[in-house]
Design a protein around this motif. Structure first.
Motif, PDB file in Angstrom:
ATOM      1  N   ILE A  25      -2.185  13.316  -2.069  1.00 19.25           N
ATOM      2  CA  ILE A  25      -0.651  13.392  -1.785  1.00 19.25           C
ATOM      3  C   ILE A  25      -0.241  12.624  -0.787  1.00 19.25           C
ATOM      4  O   ILE A  25       0.735  12.210  -0.376  1.00 19.25           O
ATOM      5  CB  ILE A  25      -0.294  15.015  -1.511  1.00 19.25           C
ATOM      6  N   ARG A  26      -1.311  12.513   0.111  1.00 20.61           N
ATOM      7  CA  ARG A  26      -1.150  11.815   1.460  1.00 20.61           C
ATOM      8  C   ARG A  26      -0.832  10.300   1.193  1.00 20.61           C
ATOM      9  O   ARG A  26      -0.101   9.570   1.542  1.00 20.61           O
ATOM     10  CB  ARG A  26      -2.159  11.775   2.513  1.00 20.61           C
ATOM     11  N   LEU A  54      10.003   3.254  -0.003  1.00 19.77           N
ATOM     12  CA  LEU A  54      11.269   3.595  -0.617  1.00 19.77           C
ATOM     13  C   LEU A  54      12.336   2.470  -0.039  1.00 19.77           C
ATOM     14  O   LEU A  54      13.141   2.067  -0.609  1.00 19.77           O
ATOM     15  CB  LEU A  54      11.743   5.187  -0.332  1.00 19.77           C
ATOM     16  N   GLY A  61       4.219   5.478  -1.725  1.00 13.65           N
ATOM     17  CA  GLY A  61       5.437   5.557  -2.277  1.00 13.65           C
ATOM     18  C   GLY A  61       6.522   5.867  -1.489  1.00 13.65           C
ATOM     19  O   GLY A  61       7.480   5.045  -1.336  1.00 13.65           O
ATOM     20  N   ALA A  62       6.351   6.958  -0.934  1.00 12.76           N
ATOM     21  CA  ALA A  62       7.456   7.182   0.069  1.00 12.76           C
ATOM     22  C   ALA A  62       7.940   6.105   1.191  1.00 12.76           C
ATOM     23  O   ALA A  62       9.075   6.062   1.638  1.00 12.76           O
ATOM     24  CB  ALA A  62       7.415   8.525   0.505  1.00 12.76           C
ATOM     25  N   ARG A  86      -5.236  16.742  -1.646  1.00  8.55           N
ATOM     26  CA  ARG A  86      -4.453  16.616  -0.333  1.00  8.55           C
ATOM     27  C   ARG A  86      -4.504  15.049   0.132  1.00  8.55           C
ATOM     28  O   ARG A  86      -3.326  14.347   0.459  1.00  8.55           O
ATOM     29  CB  ARG A  86      -4.765  17.375   0.942  1.00  8.55           C
ATOM     30  N   ILE A  97       0.281   9.266  -1.944  1.00  8.75           N
ATOM     31  CA  ILE A  97       1.566   8.912  -2.542  1.00  8.75           C
ATOM     32  C   ILE A  97       2.664   8.865  -1.498  1.00  8.75           C
ATOM     33  O   ILE A  97       3.518   8.135  -1.663  1.00  8.75           O
ATOM     34  CB  ILE A  97       1.769  10.084  -3.381  1.00  8.75           C
ATOM     35  N   TRP A  98       2.291   9.553  -0.441  1.00 11.00           N
ATOM     36  CA  TRP A  98       3.303   9.560   0.535  1.00 11.00           C
ATOM     37  C   TRP A  98       3.307   8.069   1.109  1.00 11.00           C
ATOM     38  O   TRP A  98       4.311   7.387   1.260  1.00 11.00           O
ATOM     39  CB  TRP A  98       2.907  10.586   1.664  1.00 11.00           C
ATOM     40  N   VAL A 143      12.410   3.372 -10.994  1.00 10.96           N
ATOM     41  CA  VAL A 143      13.447   4.320 -11.403  1.00 10.96           C
ATOM     42  C   VAL A 143      14.312   4.044 -10.191  1.00 10.96           C
ATOM     43  O   VAL A 143      15.920   3.910 -10.222  1.00 10.96           O
ATOM     44  CB  VAL A 143      13.162   5.590 -11.837  1.00 10.96           C
ATOM     45  N   VAL A 144      13.915   4.337  -9.055  1.00 10.10           N
ATOM     46  CA  VAL A 144      15.053   4.406  -7.728  1.00 10.10           C
ATOM     47  C   VAL A 144      15.530   2.741  -7.580  1.00 10.10           C
ATOM     48  O   VAL A 144      16.474   2.915  -7.347  1.00 10.10           O
ATOM     49  CB  VAL A 144      14.076   4.801  -6.270  1.00 10.10           C
ATOM     50  N   MET A 158      14.575   0.248  -2.230  1.00  8.59           N
ATOM     51  CA  MET A 158      16.038   0.609  -2.351  1.00  8.59           C
ATOM     52  C   MET A 158      16.830  -0.695  -1.764  1.00  8.59           C
ATOM     53  O   MET A 158      17.929  -1.033  -2.619  1.00  8.59           O
ATOM     54  CB  MET A 158      16.392   1.790  -1.640  1.00  8.59           C
ATOM     55  N   VAL A 167       1.230   6.986  -9.963  1.00 10.14           N
ATOM     56  CA  VAL A 167       2.317   8.007  -9.893  1.00 10.14           C
ATOM     57  C   VAL A 167       3.571   7.154  -9.200  1.00 10.14           C
ATOM     58  O   VAL A 167       4.636   7.334  -9.493  1.00 10.14           O
ATOM     59  CB  VAL A 167       1.889   9.355  -9.230  1.00 10.14           C
ATOM     60  N   ALA A 168       3.148   6.585  -8.080  1.00 10.81           N
ATOM     61  CA  ALA A 168       4.378   6.038  -7.346  1.00 10.81           C
ATOM     62  C   ALA A 168       5.178   4.955  -7.849  1.00 10.81           C
ATOM     63  O   ALA A 168       6.364   4.972  -7.817  1.00 10.81           O
ATOM     64  CB  ALA A 168       3.883   5.576  -5.846  1.00 10.81           C
ATOM     65  N   LEU A 224       8.082   5.883 -10.106  1.00  2.92           N
ATOM     66  CA  LEU A 224       9.168   6.517  -9.271  1.00  2.92           C
ATOM     67  C   LEU A 224      10.110   5.540  -8.716  1.00  2.92           C
ATOM     68  O   LEU A 224      10.930   5.576  -8.747  1.00  2.92           O
ATOM     69  CB  LEU A 224       8.466   7.570  -8.587  1.00  2.92           C
ATOM     70  N   LEU A 225       9.325   4.640  -7.968  1.00  2.68           N
ATOM     71  CA  LEU A 225       9.847   3.446  -7.219  1.00  2.68           C
ATOM     72  C   LEU A 225      10.842   2.820  -8.175  1.00  2.68           C
ATOM     73  O   LEU A 225      11.873   2.380  -7.841  1.00  2.68           O
ATOM     74  CB  LEU A 225       8.885   2.769  -6.638  1.00  2.68           C
TER      75      LEU A 225
END
Lengths: 291, 256
Positions: B42-43, B53, B49-50, B39, B45-46, B157-158, B57, B150-151, B154-155
C-alpha cells in the motif's frame, strides 16, 4: 503509525479516484447502445449493389440500431451481393416481407442497412432471408435522376424484356430510364444494331409490376430538359392484350436531334410554314405499321 | 551480472531478457508471501501511484487540450469540427492515454524504484535482509512490482478523463463547438469494449507489468557502485520507453 495511516488513506483515495475516472469514461463518453447486447440471429439479404457498405456497419429500424452487418459476399456466378445481417435477439418481430435498403447517413457518412417493415404477420426466422431489397444509391445515379435519367433498377419485382427498333436513338445509353407517364418503370438494357439492319435495336427491361402495358404502345426517345439525359417513353395504346417477355414495340419514335430542330427553324422561318416546308417527319412515328 | 565483457550485443541482450524473465517468475512466486507485507504494498502504491497523480493529470489535461486544438484546426478544413470530441476521445483512449501515462510512469516512478533498490543493493541492505531471514524479493521487490501493476491502469484512466476534459475545455468552451454535438458524437462512436477495456485498461495493465518489471529488475541487478545506480536508472527509462512503444504496436495489431 500516523505516517502509515496517511499512506493508507492516500492510497485508498487514489484507488477510488481511479475507479471513479473509469466509471466516468465508461458511462459518460460511451453509449450503452453501442455495446452488443447478448445473443443475436442472422438474416440473409441480396443486393444488386452495396455501394460502400462495410462489415460491422449498423442495421437500423426506424433509425434505431438493432444489429450489424456480419458478412458481405458475392453470390457465386451472379452480379449480386449477399449481405448477412446479425440482428439482436430482442428484435425478433421483423415481418418477413420487410424491405432492406442501403442508406447513407448524411452526405459523407457511412452506409448502413435500413429495414422497413412489411405487412406480413410472420416474422423472419433465424437464417431466413429478407427478399425485398433496394441497392445503395450511387451519387452518379442520383445526379442522373436529377436530370431525369435512369434510376437504379431495384429488385422489388424482377423485370421482363421488350425490344424496339429506332432509326435514331440519339445519345441513348444502356441504363437510361424507361418511363411511362413520366414514372420510371424500367431501364434500357442494351442498344445494338442487328446484323443486316440499319436500325438500332433497343432492349428495354421493364419492371414486372408494370406488366399491363398494351402491346400496341409506342416507344419514343425523349430528352429530359435541354441538357438532360435521354430516356425511352412508353406511350400506351388501346389494345386489350399486354406486352410480354420478348415482345417488340411496333410503333417507335426516334430521338430528336437538336441540330435538326435548329436547321428546321432556320429553313422554315416559322413553325406555321411547316406544311409547305421540307420538314421530315421527325416527330412522326417512323415505323408505323411495320411488324 | 555474470555476462562477460567480450560477449557481443546480441548475446548480452538475450542474457538480459532471459534473466528478466526468470526474475519475473521469481517475483510471481514470491507474491503470495509478499501479502504478509501488505502495508508495504500500500505504501508503494501511494508512492508510485498517488504521488504521480499531479504530473499525470497535468499532462492529460494538456494532451487533451492540444489534441482538441489541432483536430479543430484540421477538421475545419473538411467542415467536420463536430467530430472533434470523437477523435479526441478515441485517440486518447486507444493510444495516448496508456502510452503517455506509461512513459510518464517510467520516468516518474520507475526511475525512483530502480534507484531505491539499486542503493539498497549498493549499501548491502538487501544482503542484510537475507542475513535476517527476510526475503528481499517478497519484502522489497514484489510490493513495488505489484504497486506498479495496480497503479498504472488507474493513472491511465485518470489521464484519459483529464484528456477528454481538456478536449472539451478547448473544443466547447474556447472554440465554440456545440456541447451536445461534442458529447453525442463521442458517445455514438466510442465503444466500451474496443476503446475502454481493450484500449485503456488492457494496454495499461500490460505496460504496468513491463515497466515495473524493468524498474525492479534494473534496480536488483545494479552493480553495487554509485556509477552502477546512475547507469541502471538511465537504463530503466530507455528500456521501458522502447518496450512500451514496441509492445503498444504489437498489442494494437492484435486488438484492432
Amino acid at each position: 503509525m500516523t505516517q502509515r495511516r496517511s499512506y493508507a488513506f492516500g492510497t485508498g483515495l487514489f484507488i477510488v479516484l481511479g475507479f471513479a475516472a473509469l466509471a466516468y469514461l465508461a458511462t459518460q463518453t460511451t453509449s450503452v447502445a453501442n455495446a452488443s447486447q447478448g445473443s443475436s440471429y442472422t438474416v440473409e439479404t441480396h443486393f444488386a449493389n452495396i455501394g460502400q457498405l462495410k462489415n460491422r456497419a449498423p442495421v437500423k429500424i426506424a433509425g434505431v440500431r438493432v444489429g450489424s452487418v456480419q458478412a458481405i459476399d458475392l453470390v457465386p456466378g451472379k452480379e449480386e451481393a449477399k449481405v448477412t445481417l446479425s440482428i439482436d435477439d430482442r428484435h425478433k418481430d421483423i415481418p418477413e416481407d420487410s424491405v432492406a435498403t442501403i442508406f447513407t447517413s448524411g452526405l459523407l457518412g457511412d452506409q448502413y442497412v435500413g429495414i422497413q417493415f412489411g405487412q406480413s404477420k410472420t416474422p423472419v426466422k433465424e437464417g431466413g432471408e429478407i427478399g425485398l431489397t433496394r441497392p445503395a444509391q450511387q451519387l452518379e445515379e442520383m445526379i442522373g435522376k436529377f436530370f431525369g435519367g435512369g434510376s437504379a433498377p431495384d429488385r422489388l419485382g424482377g423485370t421482363f424484356h421488350v425490344t424496339g427498333s429506332f432509326t435514331n436513338v440519339g445519345a441513348l445509353q444502356p441504363g437510361a430510364a424507361v418511363k411511362m407517364a413520366g414514372v420510371p418503370i424500367g431501364s434500357v438494357d442494351s442498344v445494338t444494331i442487328k446484323s443486316g439492319s440499319s436500325e438500332a435495336t433497343v432492349t428495354l427491361a421493364i419492371d414486372k409490376r408494370y406488366s399491363q402495358i398494351p402491346d400496341d404502345s409506342a416507344g419514343a426517345v425523349f430528352t429530359s430538359g435541354l441538357i438532360g439525359s435521354q430516356y425511352v417513353a412508353i406511350q400506351p395504346g388501346g389494345s386489350p392484350t399486354f406486352l410480354a417477355e420478348g415482345d417488340q414495340l411496333i410503333l417507335t419514335q426516334s430521338a430528336l436531334q437538336l441540330e435538326d430542330l435548329i436547321g428546321k427553324f432556320l429553313v422554315n422561318g416559322s413553325p406555321s410554314d411547316n406544311k409547305s416546308g421540307g420538314a421530315q417527319g421527325g416527330t412522326q412515328p417512323d415505323n408505323s405499321g411495320k411488324k | 551480472m555474470t555476462t562477460a565483457r567480450n560477449d557481443n550485443v546480441v548475446v548480452r541482450s538475450l542474457t538480459q531478457i532471459g534473466a528478466c524473465g526468470i526474475f519475473l517468475l521469481t517475483i510471481l512466486a514470491a507474491i503470495p508471501r509478499s501479502f504478509r507485507h501488505g502495508r508495504e504494498t500500500i505504501r508503494q502504491i501511494w508512492f508510485v501511484g498517488a504521488m504521480s497523480l499531479t504530473i499525470v493529470m497535468t499532462c492529460g489535461l494538456f494532451v487533451g487540450m492540444v489534441l482538441g486544438l489541432q483536430l479543430y484546426d484540421v477538421l475545419s478544413i473538411f467542415g467536420g469540427t463536430s467530430a472533434t470530441g470523437t477523435v479526441v476521445a478515441i485517440a486518447i483512449y486507444r493510444e495516448l492515454g496508456p502510452v503517455v501515462t506509461a512513459l510518464l510512469f517510467a520516468g516518474r516512478a520507475g526511475t525512483s524504484v530502480t534507484a531505491e533498490i539499486g542503493l539498497m543493493r549498493a549499501t548491502d541492505q538487501l544482503d542484510a535482509m537475507e542475513m535476517m531471514a527476510v526475503d528481499p524479493i517478497a519484502y522489497v521487490i514484489a510490493p513495488r512490482f505489484l504497486a506498479g501493476v495496480v497503479a498504472l491502469p488507474l493513472l491511465a484512466v485518470v489521464f484519459c478523463a483529464m484528456g477528454v476534459f481538456g478536449g472539451h475545455l478547448v473544443g466547447v468552451t474556447w472554440l465554440g463547438i456545440d456541447n451536445g454535438t461534442f458529447w453525442s458524437n463521442m458517445t455514438a462512436t466510442v465503444d466500451v469494449h474496443k476503446d475502454i477495456i481493450d484500449g485503456v485498461l488492457l494496454k495499461s495493465i500490460a505496460f504496468g507489468i513491463v515497466v515495473s518489471l524493468i524498474a525492479v529488475f534494473q534496480g536488483y541487478t545494479t552493480p553495487p557502485t554509485s556509477e552502477g545506480v546512475a547507469y541502471a536508472t538511465t537504463r530503466t527509462v530507455v528500456a521501458s520507453s522502447i518496450a512500451i512503444l514496441a509492445l503498444d504496436f504489437v498489442l494494437t495489431s492484435f486488438l484492432i
